[in-house]
Design an enzyme around this catalytic site. Sequence first.
Site, short mmCIF file in Angstrom:
data_model
loop_
_atom_site.label_atom_id
_atom_site.label_comp_id
_atom_site.label_asym_id
_atom_site.label_seq_id
_atom_site.Cartn_x
_atom_site.Cartn_y
_atom_site.Cartn_z
CG ASP A 43 145.75 -20.65 53.89
OD1 ASP A 43 146.41 -21.71 53.89
OD2 ASP A 43 144.64 -20.54 54.44
CG HIS A 100 150.08 -29.44 50.40
ND1 HIS A 100 148.83 -29.73 49.90
CD2 HIS A 100 150.86 -30.50 50.09
CE1 HIS A 100 148.86 -30.94 49.34
NE2 HIS A 100 150.09 -31.43 49.45
C1 GDG Z 1 147.17 -26.89 53.98
C2 GDG Z 1 147.61 -25.47 53.60
C3 GDG Z 1 146.27 -25.66 51.51
C4 GDG Z 1 138.15 -27.62 58.37
N1 GDG Z 1 137.32 -27.61 59.42
C5 GDG Z 1 136.62 -28.76 59.38
C6 GDG Z 1 137.03 -29.48 58.27
N2 GDG Z 1 137.98 -28.76 57.68
C7 GDG Z 1 138.64 -29.13 56.43
C8 GDG Z 1 138.17 -28.21 55.34
C9 GDG Z 1 139.34 -28.19 54.39
C10 GDG Z 1 140.51 -28.45 55.31
O1 GDG Z 1 140.02 -28.93 56.54
C11 GDG Z 1 141.29 -27.18 55.59
O2 GDG Z 1 142.02 -26.90 54.44
P1 GDG Z 1 142.76 -25.51 54.22
O3 GDG Z 1 143.21 -25.49 52.82
O4 GDG Z 1 141.80 -24.42 54.53
O5 GDG Z 1 143.94 -25.42 55.26
P2 GDG Z 1 145.16 -26.34 55.87
O6 GDG Z 1 144.64 -27.41 56.73
O7 GDG Z 1 146.05 -25.38 56.56
O8 GDG Z 1 145.89 -27.00 54.60
C12 GDG Z 1 146.54 -24.81 52.75
C13 GDG Z 1 146.01 -27.09 51.89
O9 GDG Z 1 147.05 -27.63 52.73
C14 GDG Z 1 145.91 -27.98 50.65
O10 GDG Z 1 147.03 -27.87 49.86
O11 GDG Z 1 145.10 -25.16 50.88
O12 GDG Z 1 146.95 -23.54 52.36
O13 GDG Z 1 147.86 -24.70 54.78
O14 GDG Z 1 139.24 -29.24 53.46
O15 GDG Z 1 137.00 -28.75 54.80
N3 GDG Z 1 136.51 -30.65 57.94
C15 GDG Z 1 135.53 -31.14 58.75
N4 GDG Z 1 135.10 -30.49 59.86
C16 GDG Z 1 135.62 -29.30 60.21
O16 GDG Z 1 135.21 -28.72 61.22
N5 GDG Z 1 134.96 -32.32 58.44
#
Ligand code: GDG
Length: 487
Positions: free
Chosen positions: A377, A165
């Site tokens: 990212d 990821h």
């Molecule tokens: C890894 C990789 C890759 C965030 N704040 C809240 C919340 N979130 C949820 C978002 C989103 C998720 O968390 C964050 O996803 P990201 O993709 O931005 O980042 P990582 O957690 O680092 O994920 C990344 C991912 O895996 C998938 O392959 O995209 O690059 O690092 O879904 O919605 N959800 C809630 N409240 C929040 O305050 N409910």
Amino acid sequence: MNRLIVVSNRLPFALDSTGEDLWTVTPAAGGLVSAVEPVLRERGGIWIGWPGIAGNIPKRPFAEATRDAGYKVVPVALSETERDEFYYGYSNEVIWPLFHDLQNFCSFDPAFWETYKTVNVRYADAIADCAHADDFIWVHDYHLMYAGQALRERSVRAALTFFLHIPFPPYDIFSKLPQQQRLLRALLQFDFLGFQTRRDLRNFVGCVRRVMMEAKAVARRDLQLVRFEKREIRLGHFPIGIDFDSFEKGATSEVVVQRSQQLRANFPGCQLVLGVDRLDYSKGIPERLRAYRDALERHPELRGRVVLIQVVVPSRVEIPRYHEFKQRIDRLVGDINGRFSTSNWLPVQYHFRSLGREDLLAHYRGCDIAFVTPLKDGMNLVAKEYCACRIDENGVLILSHFAGAAEQLKTGALLVNPYDVEEVADTILKAFRMTDADRTARMKRMRRVVREENVFRWVDSFLSAGSQLARRVPSRQRNLRRRIPSM
Ligand code: GDG
């Protein structure tokens, strides 16, 4: 359809003790869970992972937490030392910073690697205990890169697939890793490896070419192959998506509409700029705050007319670097608010907590500009979720070049180099001034991509590429019983 076994470090929830025999169950935040959970819920299968507490896993709370999951959940237990050395140590103080090109943040402690292997072997044992030959085993992410080797040693016959990821770094950075060869050898024990973007795939192949002299990389039009130890490993890039319909539908719900209107009403006459990130130095939060400060300094027309809502979700706070990092953010927010606020305008609204799903959607719906500027990212789902929630086809996305999502969203987003404070500051002004017609044209393009290249398509394309392999593997590779010595 083969049975799906998903394996990831964390389960989609965390158990926590709040006193004698009192437990809380918290849904996990994070990209992997947001992407994979709906898929497993829909098609059933098994999820193997750690429920987030060190020591023994309490039977009754665990059974209650998983009763309505819609799939079987198999826990893996970690001791406190294992949590510290495998999870915080090797995974999050070696691989995470290195793979995000932040080598100076790494702590290369040799003990971490030993524990990383031990824990990966335990995951492999849990998989081997429940896997059948025609299962599709899908191991996720950087915590479990050694699991393929442990599974191969256990002669597991099912198709062994892996998805990373996070980004895969270029050779110049990867070569700093003391275990570079052992790690690549372990990864090459999977039958199929998936990466987020072309860039990651290219970097991986580049590292294999430089480090694994006995491996041969062969480029094919559709997929890339590596020949290694008389086996063929297939590689591909599969940009992860989101459950577009569920975000779009959620954004039209009455409660979300109400809350987004309320949010807007709190800041009359202002455009709202939104940042939502886990507390992580890879997300570029201080750089973003500095750019916002620069924008307010150099572009006075923004003063009193924009508000940055920055949500930071607590994460890995046990690692000292994350704690210091939070203090940096606190200081910057204080500095900006101290310098620019007036009696009726506070330039940064800062929340250090997780938002409930409805509040998150209300923020996506209610904010005029999404500010997504990670230093690096794998993908970044926040950028895609923002687009899915903009059913009004309005809203501007400022997006880092170094997010995997930039490859798909570049036709609509304003792409920036997150290290270039002045460029980012000027882009805030550009977003602020952008006409509705331009916003709509860009948002339409991005929504089309996010709708089409959604999470179900991601799963389907990964599984169908993987199951072609599952059909090919039995005669040649799965019968290979040779034991590979541990390193
Ligand atoms: C890894 C990789 C890759 C965030 N704040 C809240 C919340 N979130 C949820 C978002 C989103 C998720 O968390 C964050 O996803 P990201 O993709 O931005 O980042 P990582 O957690 O680092 O994920 C990344 C991912 O895996 C998938 O392959 O995209 O690059 O690092 O879904 O919605 N959800 C809630 N409240 C929040 O305050 N409910």
